[in-house]
Write a protein that holds these residues in place. Structure first.
Motif, PDB file in Angstrom:
ATOM      1  N   UNK A 118       6.480  19.303  -7.589  1.00 14.45           N
ATOM      2  CA  UNK A 118       6.165  20.276  -8.801  1.00 14.45           C
ATOM      3  C   UNK A 118       5.205  19.080  -9.692  1.00 14.45           C
ATOM      4  N   UNK A 119       5.043  17.818  -9.365  1.00 18.55           N
ATOM      5  CA  UNK A 119       3.922  16.939  -9.954  1.00 18.55           C
ATOM      6  C   UNK A 119       2.679  17.398  -9.810  1.00 18.55           C
ATOM      7  N   UNK A 120       1.630  16.605 -10.736  1.00 19.84           N
ATOM      8  CA  UNK A 120       0.401  16.946 -10.598  1.00 19.84           C
ATOM      9  C   UNK A 120      -0.226  16.569  -9.308  1.00 19.84           C
ATOM     10  N   UNK A 121       0.518  15.555  -8.740  1.00 15.09           N
ATOM     11  CA  UNK A 121       0.334  15.058  -7.342  1.00 15.09           C
ATOM     12  C   UNK A 121       1.785  15.623  -6.603  1.00 15.09           C
ATOM     13  N   UNK A 122       1.641  16.772  -5.715  1.00 16.74           N
ATOM     14  CA  UNK A 122       3.022  17.114  -5.112  1.00 16.74           C
ATOM     15  C   UNK A 122       3.287  15.849  -4.038  1.00 16.74           C
ATOM     16  N   UNK A 124       0.771  -1.199  -0.168  1.00 16.47           N
ATOM     17  CA  UNK A 124       0.088  -0.089   0.036  1.00 16.47           C
ATOM     18  C   UNK A 124       0.904   1.451  -0.058  1.00 16.47           C
ATOM     19  N   UNK A 125       2.200   1.262  -0.036  1.00 16.85           N
ATOM     20  CA  UNK A 125       3.089   2.328   0.050  1.00 16.85           C
ATOM     21  C   UNK A 125       4.522   2.195  -0.680  1.00 16.85           C
ATOM     22  N   UNK A 126       4.816   3.040  -1.185  1.00 14.12           N
ATOM     23  CA  UNK A 126       6.326   3.217  -1.774  1.00 14.12           C
ATOM     24  C   UNK A 126       7.117   4.321  -1.630  1.00 14.12           C
ATOM     25  N   UNK A 127       8.514   3.875  -1.426  1.00 16.57           N
ATOM     26  CA  UNK A 127       9.561   5.030  -1.436  1.00 16.57           C
ATOM     27  C   UNK A 127      10.220   4.898  -2.625  1.00 16.57           C
ATOM     28  N   UNK A 128      10.267   6.022  -3.119  1.00 21.38           N
ATOM     29  CA  UNK A 128      11.095   6.288  -4.643  1.00 21.38           C
ATOM     30  C   UNK A 128      11.972   7.019  -4.821  1.00 21.38           C
ATOM     31  N   UNK A 129      13.095   6.511  -5.186  1.00 25.45           N
ATOM     32  CA  UNK A 129      14.374   7.368  -5.429  1.00 25.45           C
ATOM     33  C   UNK A 129      14.931   7.312  -6.689  1.00 25.45           C
ATOM     34  N   UNK A 130      15.330   8.258  -7.414  1.00 23.21           N
ATOM     35  CA  UNK A 130      15.125   9.861  -6.981  1.00 23.21           C
ATOM     36  C   UNK A 130      13.772  10.048  -7.539  1.00 23.21           C
ATOM     37  N   UNK A 131      13.795  11.517  -7.011  1.00 24.94           N
ATOM     38  CA  UNK A 131      12.319  11.958  -7.247  1.00 24.94           C
ATOM     39  C   UNK A 131      11.852  12.696  -8.686  1.00 24.94           C
ATOM     40  N   UNK A 132      12.834  12.632  -9.650  1.00 26.23           N
ATOM     41  CA  UNK A 132      12.556  12.703 -10.895  1.00 26.23           C
ATOM     42  C   UNK A 132      11.892  11.590 -11.500  1.00 26.23           C
ATOM     43  N   UNK A 133      12.566  10.302 -11.053  1.00 31.10           N
ATOM     44  CA  UNK A 133      12.221   9.096 -11.356  1.00 31.10           C
ATOM     45  C   UNK A 133      10.827   8.996 -10.706  1.00 31.10           C
ATOM     46  N   UNK A 134      10.357   9.327  -9.334  1.00 28.37           N
ATOM     47  CA  UNK A 134       9.408   9.279  -8.651  1.00 28.37           C
ATOM     48  C   UNK A 134       8.342   9.863  -9.519  1.00 28.37           C
ATOM     49  N   UNK A 135       8.430  11.050  -9.893  1.00 26.17           N
ATOM     50  CA  UNK A 135       7.220  11.564 -10.882  1.00 26.17           C
ATOM     51  C   UNK A 135       6.882  10.746 -12.120  1.00 26.17           C
ATOM     52  N   UNK A 136       7.829  10.115 -12.592  1.00 25.65           N
ATOM     53  CA  UNK A 136       7.583   9.142 -13.811  1.00 25.65           C
ATOM     54  C   UNK A 136       6.769   8.225 -13.454  1.00 25.65           C
ATOM     55  N   UNK A 137       7.352   7.680 -12.498  1.00 24.81           N
ATOM     56  CA  UNK A 137       6.647   6.293 -11.721  1.00 24.81           C
ATOM     57  C   UNK A 137       5.196   6.419 -11.312  1.00 24.81           C
ATOM     58  N   UNK A 138       4.852   7.639 -10.754  1.00 26.21           N
ATOM     59  CA  UNK A 138       3.457   8.145 -10.316  1.00 26.21           C
ATOM     60  C   UNK A 138       2.812   7.989 -11.313  1.00 26.21           C
TER      61      UNK A 138
END
Length: 369
Positions: free
Chosen positions: A308-312, A268-282
């Motif tokens: 800065x993403x659609x979902x901050x 039910x949760x994820x930690x995503x590194x780095x945050x440029x990749x995180x925005x793409x993964x979301x």
């Protein structure tokens, strides 16, 4: 993967502030964007008062130190050399922090961008020292542990004061006694996991890079923390992007889907590194029907563009600028020591990240479908 506009403009500012003036055409090649895009960025930054435009040139708002005396090398004579990897936007704020401290002390900086080729940093450092650099601030790429070990020998033999930035050598290695400043990535990973566990998440996935010392530290910390937390029922680690590993993607087989892994593990949760990749993964898991935060809570790591993403995205924010400032202060301490005073006490500084909560994590309702 297209680089976010704000991140690209941060890189432009970092380059201009570090060098004083940069040709627009050269900068476009360096950042791998079109000249038209680069000019548009420069115009916007100039309009915001962050740099000055010239004829085909972007100039820093901060005056550049006067040219060196006749007979001295123009590139690095009496300067501190700053060496960082090519296209490593994470270190932009670190560079700015270091440069601010050094220039306030009246010391010129010379920025060197190391390409991806093996051994690139060594050749750059040797040239900088031959040109008269009086000190060194360096963040080697170190895509793999083997690449890191290969650099220990020559770095330990550098004959000017040197400080490692955002790098922590292996204990007992040849660089163990070199001054260094680093984020405490164990603590940063702890903040991410603690936030999710406190919300009630018991099955958590880490999607992380594996091509830098920071990435390896986060992966190791997550595995240890998740293993030791009795509340966590299940956890898993995967690459955050096909190109996020130290080895070529073709050697690792197909890249798994984060959405598929979330469903497989009931996470039910994820930690995503780095945050440029995180925005793409979301974005990708959203396309596969996994909503953030309704179906999957997310904490990003790096906090360069997470907000800065659609979902901050809630994000762990390493103290990037403070790393640069602390490293420059350590170097100044070395440079100010009287000749013949000896090496002095080695300093290994570790700064704590912080958690920026933005609402991309909530109490779990049900596992991803």
């Amino acid at each position: 993967m297209r680089e976010p506009v704000e991140l690209r403009r941060q890189r432009i500012l970092s380059a201009v502030q570090s060098r004083g003036a940069v040709k627009v055409t050269d900068l476009a090649v360096e950042l791998a964007v079109s000249v038209v895009t680069l000019r548009r960025d420069v115009e916007e930054l100039a309009r915001a008062g962050q740099l000055r435009r010239g004829h085909g040139v972007a100039r820093s708002m901060v005056p550049v130190q006067a040219a060196p005396e006749a007979g001295r090398p123009a590139a690095d004579g009496d300067a501190v050399a700053l060496v960082v990897p090519e296209r490593h936007s994470y270190l932009n704020e670190t560079l700015h922090g270091a440069r601010t401290v050094l220039e306030a002390a009246g010391i010129r900086t010379a920025l060197h961008i190391a390409p991806r080729a093996p051994g690139a940093e060594q050749a750059i450092v040797e040239r900088a020292l031959a040109d008269g650099a009086r000190g060194l601030l360096i963040a080697p790429r170190w895509r793999s542990a083997a690449a890191e070990q290969a650099d220990y020998g020559w770095l330990a033999e550098v004959k000017v004061p040197a400080v490692l930035m955002e790098r922590r050598p292996v204990p007992g290695s040849a660089l163990h006694a070199l001054d260094s400043v680093c984020s405490d990535h164990w603590y940063g990973t702890h903040l991410a996991v603690e936030h999710l566990v406190a919300l009630g998440h018991r099955r958590i996935v880490l999607a992380a890079r594996d091509d830098s010392p920071t990435a390896r530290a986060i992966r190791a910390a997550f595995a240890k923390i998740a293993e030791d937390r009795p509340e966590i029922e299940d956890w898993a680690i995967m690459l955050s992007a096909p190109d996020a590993g130290a080895e070529p993607a073709a050697d690792r087989g197909p890249h798994p889907s984060l959405a598929a892994l979330l469903r497989e593990r009931g996470a039910t949760a994820a930690v995503l590194h780095g945050d440029v990749d995180a925005l793409m993964l979301v974005q990708q898991i959203g396309d596969e029907g996994v909503r953030v935060p309704q179906d999957c809570s997310v904490v990003a790591y790096d906090d360069m563009v997470a907000g800065l993403g659609g979902t901050p995205l809630t994000a762990v924010a390493p103290p990037k600028a403070e790393i640069g400032r602390a490293a420059a202060e350590l170097l100044l301490h070395r440079l100010e020591r009287p000749s013949g005073a000896g090496a002095g006490t080695v300093r290994r500084v570790e700064l704590l990240p912080e958690l920026k909560v933005r609402g991309s994590a909530q109490v779990p309702t049900h596992p991803p479908k």
